[in-house]
Design a protein around this motif. Structure first.
Motif, PDB file in Angstrom:
ATOM      1  N   VAL A  56       0.818  -1.207   0.000  1.00 25.73           N
ATOM      2  CA  VAL A  56       0.000   0.000   0.000  1.00 25.73           C
ATOM      3  C   VAL A  56       0.859   1.268   0.000  1.00 25.73           C
ATOM      4  N   ASP A  57       2.047   1.231   0.618  1.00 27.23           N
ATOM      5  CA  ASP A  57       2.878   2.438   0.656  1.00 27.23           C
ATOM      6  C   ASP A  57       3.523   2.751  -0.688  1.00 27.23           C
ATOM      7  N   ARG A  58       3.463   1.846  -1.644  1.00 26.75           N
ATOM      8  CA  ARG A  58       3.936   2.117  -2.996  1.00 26.75           C
ATOM      9  C   ARG A  58       2.936   3.001  -3.732  1.00 26.75           C
ATOM     10  N   LEU A  59       1.688   3.006  -3.250  1.00 30.72           N
ATOM     11  CA  LEU A  59       0.612   3.742  -3.891  1.00 30.72           C
ATOM     12  C   LEU A  59       0.341   5.078  -3.223  1.00 30.72           C
ATOM     13  N   ALA A  60       0.344   5.115  -1.883  1.00 28.32           N
ATOM     14  CA  ALA A  60       0.000   6.343  -1.160  1.00 28.32           C
ATOM     15  C   ALA A  60       0.658   6.339   0.213  1.00 28.32           C
ATOM     16  N   ARG A  61       0.873   7.548   0.763  1.00 25.42           N
ATOM     17  CA  ARG A  61       1.480   7.699   2.086  1.00 25.42           C
ATOM     18  C   ARG A  61       0.469   8.005   3.171  1.00 25.42           C
ATOM     19  N   SER A  62      -0.755   8.298   2.785  1.00 22.97           N
ATOM     20  CA  SER A  62      -1.755   8.613   3.794  1.00 22.97           C
ATOM     21  C   SER A  62      -3.051   7.893   3.460  1.00 22.97           C
ATOM     22  N   THR A  63      -3.863   7.721   4.466  1.00 21.39           N
ATOM     23  CA  THR A  63      -5.162   7.079   4.276  1.00 21.39           C
ATOM     24  C   THR A  63      -6.009   7.913   3.315  1.00 21.39           C
ATOM     25  N   VAL A  64      -5.976   9.225   3.474  1.00 25.70           N
ATOM     26  CA  VAL A  64      -6.757  10.103   2.598  1.00 25.70           C
ATOM     27  C   VAL A  64      -6.281   9.965   1.158  1.00 25.70           C
ATOM     28  N   GLY A  65      -4.962   9.975   0.946  1.00 27.80           N
ATOM     29  CA  GLY A  65      -4.412   9.821  -0.402  1.00 27.80           C
ATOM     30  C   GLY A  65      -4.799   8.500  -1.026  1.00 27.80           C
ATOM     31  N   LEU A  66      -4.750   7.441  -0.224  1.00 24.07           N
ATOM     32  CA  LEU A  66      -5.132   6.121  -0.722  1.00 24.07           C
ATOM     33  C   LEU A  66      -6.592   6.104  -1.146  1.00 24.07           C
ATOM     34  N   TRP A  67      -7.464   6.621  -0.310  1.00 24.14           N
ATOM     35  CA  TRP A  67      -8.893   6.572  -0.622  1.00 24.14           C
ATOM     36  C   TRP A  67      -9.261   7.500  -1.767  1.00 24.14           C
ATOM     37  N   ASP A  68      -8.482   8.548  -1.989  1.00 25.02           N
ATOM     38  CA  ASP A  68      -8.698   9.373  -3.185  1.00 25.02           C
ATOM     39  C   ASP A  68      -8.470   8.533  -4.441  1.00 25.02           C
ATOM     40  N   ILE A  69      -7.407   7.737  -4.420  1.00 25.74           N
ATOM     41  CA  ILE A  69      -7.103   6.872  -5.568  1.00 25.74           C
ATOM     42  C   ILE A  69      -8.173   5.797  -5.708  1.00 25.74           C
ATOM     43  N   VAL A  70      -8.580   5.179  -4.593  1.00 25.42           N
ATOM     44  CA  VAL A  70      -9.613   4.139  -4.633  1.00 25.42           C
ATOM     45  C   VAL A  70     -10.916   4.704  -5.194  1.00 25.42           C
ATOM     46  N   ARG A  71     -11.289   5.915  -4.767  1.00 23.93           N
ATOM     47  CA  ARG A  71     -12.526   6.541  -5.288  1.00 23.93           C
ATOM     48  C   ARG A  71     -12.440   6.768  -6.798  1.00 23.93           C
ATOM     49  N   GLU A  72     -11.272   7.214  -7.248  1.00 18.47           N
ATOM     50  CA  GLU A  72     -11.085   7.436  -8.685  1.00 18.47           C
ATOM     51  C   GLU A  72     -11.207   6.125  -9.455  1.00 18.47           C
ATOM     52  N   LEU A  73     -10.633   5.063  -8.887  1.00 19.44           N
ATOM     53  CA  LEU A  73     -10.740   3.750  -9.527  1.00 19.44           C
ATOM     54  C   LEU A  73     -12.185   3.251  -9.504  1.00 19.44           C
ATOM     55  N   ASP A  74     -12.861   3.424  -8.358  1.00  8.33           N
ATOM     56  CA  ASP A  74     -14.268   3.013  -8.232  1.00  8.33           C
ATOM     57  C   ASP A  74     -15.136   3.678  -9.288  1.00  8.33           C
ATOM     58  N   ALA A  75     -14.893   4.969  -9.520  1.00  2.26           N
ATOM     59  CA  ALA A  75     -15.696   5.720 -10.490  1.00  2.26           C
ATOM     60  C   ALA A  75     -15.560   5.132 -11.890  1.00  2.26           C
TER      61      ALA A  75
END
Length: 191
Positions: A64-83
């Motif tokens: 997970v740290d290869r993708l994002a450094r914060s929970t907020v940053g990670l979930w921003d990416i997940v939301r974009e993927l979900d969309a």
């Protein structure tokens, strides 16, 4: 389709990048985007990977740290993927593979993302404490001001008619440093 994303912070971590690419290939990724860049800097390859994925695809990372450094940053990416109708799979999350297409996967990802952020913040806190201690003991001087050391070279190249951009490139310093060196009188010069 499985699309992989691999990242290391520096070019010195080439072996780590190769290991991520190997693991992503072994997981069945048909295409892997890879880059050497800090997680807080713009990540061109991640952007390309997110633009490339289509509905039904899954973006795969090793950790997970290869993708994002914060929970907020990670979930921003997940939301974009979900969309886009795209899932996220993390290959090594506490020894397990986690996929955001399930409620359990999302819960586990959220918990581990929180731990990763906590761990990073603790590391930065320890680093700040160590620097403060070293400064108080007179052992920490910070990095050497390389641009200041090249001020005479900046002025010499400027006298030769080089532009600030050419000078910066030739000396391996920023243009702002070139301008500062040109504004500062040479040592021993009358003010």
């Amino acid at each position: 389709m499985l699309i992989g994303y691999a990242r290391t912070s520096t070019t010195e971590q080439e072996a780590g990048l190769q290991a991520q690419q190997r693991d992503l290939g072994a997981a069945g990724c048909e295409k892997v985007y890879a880059e050497h860049v800090s997680s807080v800097a713009p990540r061109a390859q991640l952007k390309l990977a997110v633009e490339f994925v289509r509905e039904g695809d899954t973006l795969v990372v090793t950790k997970v740290d290869r993708l994002a450094r914060s929970t907020v940053g990670l979930w921003d990416i997940v939301r974009e993927l979900d969309a886009k109708g795209v899932g996220l799979r993390v290959l090594n999350l506490g020894g397990e593979t986690v996929d955001t297409r399930s409620a359990t996967g999302r819960l586990i990802l959220n918990i581990f993302a929180g731990f990763a952020q906590f761990e990073r913040e603790m590391m930065l806190e320890r680093q700040r404490e160590g620097i403060a201690k070293a400064k108080s003991e007179g052992k920490y001087k910070g990095r050497k001001p390389t641009a200041r050391a090249k001020a005479d070279d900046v002025r010499a190249l400027h006298r030769e008619g080089k532009t600030p951009t050419e000078i910066a490139k030739a000396l391996g310093i920023g243009r702002g440093s070139v301008y500062r060196a040109l504004e500062t009188p040479a040592a021993g010069a009358p003010s």
